[in-house]
Design an enzyme around this catalytic site. Structure first.
Site, PDB file in Angstrom:
ATOM      1  CE  LYS A  57      -2.116  -1.303   4.170  1.00  0.00           C
ATOM      2  NZ  LYS A  57      -1.727  -2.796   3.975  1.00  0.00           N
TER       3      LYS A  57
ATOM      4  NE  ARG B 211      -5.728  -0.900   9.704  1.00  0.00           N
ATOM      5  CZ  ARG B 211      -4.237  -1.266   8.930  1.00  0.00           C
ATOM      6  NH1 ARG B 211      -4.000  -0.347   8.305  1.00  0.00           N
ATOM      7  NH2 ARG B 211      -2.865  -0.874   9.350  1.00  0.00           N
TER       8      ARG B 211
ATOM      9  NE  ARG C 288       7.531  -1.875   6.181  1.00  0.00           N
ATOM     10  CZ  ARG C 288       6.230  -2.278   6.479  1.00  0.00           C
ATOM     11  NH1 ARG C 288       5.245  -1.845   5.449  1.00  0.00           N
ATOM     12  NH2 ARG C 288       6.034  -2.896   7.344  1.00  0.00           N
TER      13      ARG C 288
ATOM     14  NE  ARG D 133       5.533  -0.358  10.028  1.00  0.00           N
ATOM     15  CZ  ARG D 133       4.405  -0.243   8.981  1.00  0.00           C
ATOM     16  NH1 ARG D 133       4.579   0.596   8.149  1.00  0.00           N
ATOM     17  NH2 ARG D 133       3.339  -1.250   9.689  1.00  0.00           N
TER      18      ARG D 133
ATOM     19  NE  ARG E 188       1.625  -4.856  10.892  1.00  0.00           N
ATOM     20  CZ  ARG E 188       2.610  -4.913  10.573  1.00  0.00           C
ATOM     21  NH1 ARG E 188       4.098  -5.719  10.777  1.00  0.00           N
ATOM     22  NH2 ARG E 188       3.397  -4.434   9.493  1.00  0.00           N
TER      23      ARG E 188
HETATM   24  P1  AP5 Z   1       4.427  -1.411   1.778  1.00  0.00           P
HETATM   25  O1  AP5 Z   1       4.374  -1.268   0.308  1.00  0.00           O
HETATM   26  O2  AP5 Z   1       5.689  -1.456   2.869  1.00  0.00           O
HETATM   27  O3  AP5 Z   1       3.363  -2.359   2.722  1.00  0.00           O
HETATM   28  P2  AP5 Z   1       2.194  -1.712   3.341  1.00  0.00           P
HETATM   29  O4  AP5 Z   1       1.040  -2.735   2.497  1.00  0.00           O
HETATM   30  O5  AP5 Z   1       2.153  -0.148   3.238  1.00  0.00           O
HETATM   31  O6  AP5 Z   1       2.701  -2.635   4.576  1.00  0.00           O
HETATM   32  P3  AP5 Z   1       2.210  -2.093   6.367  1.00  0.00           P
HETATM   33  O7  AP5 Z   1       3.252  -2.593   7.062  1.00  0.00           O
HETATM   34  O8  AP5 Z   1       2.987  -0.421   6.202  1.00  0.00           O
HETATM   35  O9  AP5 Z   1       0.802  -2.189   6.025  1.00  0.00           O
HETATM   36  P4  AP5 Z   1       0.036  -2.008   7.495  1.00  0.00           P
HETATM   37  O10 AP5 Z   1      -1.555  -2.498   7.211  1.00  0.00           O
HETATM   38  O11 AP5 Z   1       0.075  -3.270   8.231  1.00  0.00           O
HETATM   39  O12 AP5 Z   1       0.659  -0.671   8.232  1.00  0.00           O
HETATM   40  P5  AP5 Z   1       0.172   0.811   8.700  1.00  0.00           P
HETATM   41  O13 AP5 Z   1       1.168   1.349   9.044  1.00  0.00           O
HETATM   42  O14 AP5 Z   1      -1.480   1.041   7.751  1.00  0.00           O
HETATM   43  O15 AP5 Z   1       5.306  -2.781   1.537  1.00  0.00           O
HETATM   44  C1  AP5 Z   1       6.166  -3.547   2.768  1.00  0.00           C
HETATM   45  C2  AP5 Z   1       7.847  -4.376   1.449  1.00  0.00           C
HETATM   46  O16 AP5 Z   1       7.425  -4.622   0.826  1.00  0.00           O
HETATM   47  C3  AP5 Z   1       8.213  -2.944   1.316  1.00  0.00           C
HETATM   48  O17 AP5 Z   1      10.527  -3.101   1.772  1.00  0.00           O
HETATM   49  C4  AP5 Z   1       7.903  -2.569   0.345  1.00  0.00           C
HETATM   50  O18 AP5 Z   1       9.948  -2.617  -0.322  1.00  0.00           O
HETATM   51  C5  AP5 Z   1       8.106  -4.506  -0.703  1.00  0.00           C
HETATM   52  N1  AP5 Z   1       7.258  -4.082  -1.702  1.00  0.00           N
HETATM   53  C6  AP5 Z   1       5.907  -4.148  -1.883  1.00  0.00           C
HETATM   54  N2  AP5 Z   1       5.527  -4.338  -2.922  1.00  0.00           N
HETATM   55  C7  AP5 Z   1       6.420  -4.536  -3.849  1.00  0.00           C
HETATM   56  C8  AP5 Z   1       6.324  -5.841  -4.636  1.00  0.00           C
HETATM   57  N3  AP5 Z   1       5.526  -6.002  -5.484  1.00  0.00           N
HETATM   58  N4  AP5 Z   1       7.345  -6.841  -4.768  1.00  0.00           N
HETATM   59  C9  AP5 Z   1       8.202  -6.510  -4.086  1.00  0.00           C
HETATM   60  N5  AP5 Z   1       8.592  -5.993  -3.076  1.00  0.00           N
HETATM   61  C10 AP5 Z   1       7.321  -5.774  -2.713  1.00  0.00           C
HETATM   62  O19 AP5 Z   1      -0.680   0.803  10.272  1.00  0.00           O
HETATM   63  C11 AP5 Z   1       0.362   0.228  11.413  1.00  0.00           C
HETATM   64  C12 AP5 Z   1      -0.500  -0.130  12.322  1.00  0.00           C
HETATM   65  O20 AP5 Z   1      -0.997   1.439  12.894  1.00  0.00           O
HETATM   66  C13 AP5 Z   1      -1.381  -0.906  12.525  1.00  0.00           C
HETATM   67  O21 AP5 Z   1      -1.275  -2.347  12.493  1.00  0.00           O
HETATM   68  C14 AP5 Z   1      -3.179  -0.284  13.843  1.00  0.00           C
HETATM   69  O22 AP5 Z   1      -1.916  -0.531  15.119  1.00  0.00           O
HETATM   70  C15 AP5 Z   1      -2.375   0.969  13.478  1.00  0.00           C
HETATM   71  N6  AP5 Z   1      -3.138   1.615  12.267  1.00  0.00           N
HETATM   72  C16 AP5 Z   1      -2.731   2.598  11.339  1.00  0.00           C
HETATM   73  N7  AP5 Z   1      -4.565   2.531  10.573  1.00  0.00           N
HETATM   74  C17 AP5 Z   1      -5.120   2.192  11.460  1.00  0.00           C
HETATM   75  C18 AP5 Z   1      -6.856   1.906  10.880  1.00  0.00           C
HETATM   76  N8  AP5 Z   1      -7.387   2.691   9.946  1.00  0.00           N
HETATM   77  N9  AP5 Z   1      -7.492   1.563  12.542  1.00  0.00           N
HETATM   78  C19 AP5 Z   1      -6.819   0.826  13.969  1.00  0.00           C
HETATM   79  N10 AP5 Z   1      -5.397   1.403  14.057  1.00  0.00           N
HETATM   80  C20 AP5 Z   1      -4.740   1.325  12.443  1.00  0.00           C
HETATM   81 MG    MG Z   2       2.392   0.675   4.781  1.00  0.00          MG
END
Ligand code: AP5
Ligand code: MG
Length: 216
Positions: free
Chosen positions: A13, A89, A128, A161, A172
């Site tokens: 994402k 979400r 990552r 992270r 997660r």
């Molecule tokens: P990356 O692009 O970083 O993936 P991502 O989908 O953004 O993954 P996240 O870990 O950020 O998602 P998440 O939903 O767990 O975390 P968030 O920060 O939203 O890519 C991942 C890796 O893969 C990278 O190294 C990249 O280079 C590689 N990659 C990407 N595409 C690739 C490809 N095509 N091929 C190969 N490699 C690739 O949320 C974190 C926390 O915040 C949650 O757990 C929760 O506690 C809280 N939170 C956030 N939003 C909410 C909400 N709405 N409600 C409640 N709690 C929330």
């Molecule tokens: Mg992300």
């Protein structure tokens, strides 16, 4: 155009969000990035969110809804639309956002749903690395920086992270299945979801995402 990007942890994402923002000049609202910046700033919101995030649990809806509303009210360039990454979400968040946006120019036009098998995600998460300064996302295998530990874009230090552990990933994934999959159904019923195969090279994923947005 108002875009929502959805997908499990590590689906890509954030990686696609950076390209979408570059190409379409929309305002990026990533709830995960906002929480992490509040945590590193030691704010009240950061302190409230920290324990949940580190364990891989979702932050309570009331806190998250309030925070997103606040950010939407302060958009730099509201007429350009926005990209929501990581929100809504839970079904409650989706309903709260629906209530807030119905009949206004905040309504979501398209949902990009990044589909990927769960067994690919451990490798994505454990490899990552992120830039402390500019947030650029790297991967030690699929997208390494030119100089280990240093950001190509700004020279900042790369870090991992705190929630990028296998234990937190398991939590997660459970949260995603239980709480976030119903949100996808909610938007499916509105007929605005485009599914993308996120298990391809970054450039191929981007071609599919770009096409979906250009044809909207
Ligand atoms: P990356 O692009 O970083 O993936 P991502 O989908 O953004 O993954 P996240 O870990 O950020 O998602 P998440 O939903 O767990 O975390 P968030 O920060 O939203 O890519 C991942 C890796 O893969 C990278 O190294 C990249 O280079 C590689 N990659 C990407 N595409 C690739 C490809 N095509 N091929 C190969 N490699 C690739 O949320 C974190 C926390 O915040 C949650 O757990 C929760 O506690 C809280 N939170 C956030 N939003 C909410 C909400 N709405 N409600 C409640 N709690 C929330
Ligand atoms: Mg992300």
């Amino acid at each position: 155009m108002n875009i929502l990007i959805m997908g499990g942890p590590g689906a890509g994402k954030g990686t696609m969000s950076a390209r979408i923002v570059d190409q379409f000049q929309v305002n990026h609202i990533s709830t995960g990035d906002i929480f992490r910046s509040e945590i590193s700033g030691g704010t009240k919101l950061g302190l409230e969110a920290k324990a949940y995030i580190e364990q891989g649990l979702l932050v309570p809806d009331a806190i998250t809804n309030h925070m997103v509303k606040h950010y939407l009210e302060q958009l730099k360039d509201p007429k350009n639309g926005f990209l929501l990454d990581g929100y809504p979400r839970t079904l409650d968040q989706a309903k709260a956002f629906d209530e807030l946006s119905k009949g206004t120019d905040l309504e979501i036009d398209i949902v990009i749903a990044m589909e990927i098998p769960f067994d690919v995600l451990a490798g994505r998460i454990s490899g990552r690395r992120l830039c402390k300064e500019c947030g650029e996302i790297y991967h030690i295998v699929s997208h390494p920086s030119l100089k280990e530990g240093t950001c190509d874009k700004c020279g900042g230090l790369l870090y991992q992270r705190k929630d990028d552990t296998i234990e937190s990933l398991q939590t997660r994934l459970k949260e995603y299945t239980a709480q976030t999959e119903p949100v996808l159904k909610f938007y499916e019923e509105k007929g605005i979801v485009t599914y993308i195969n996120a298990n391809q090279s970054m450039d191929d994923v981007w071609q599919d995402v770009k096409k979906a947005l250009e044809t909207k």
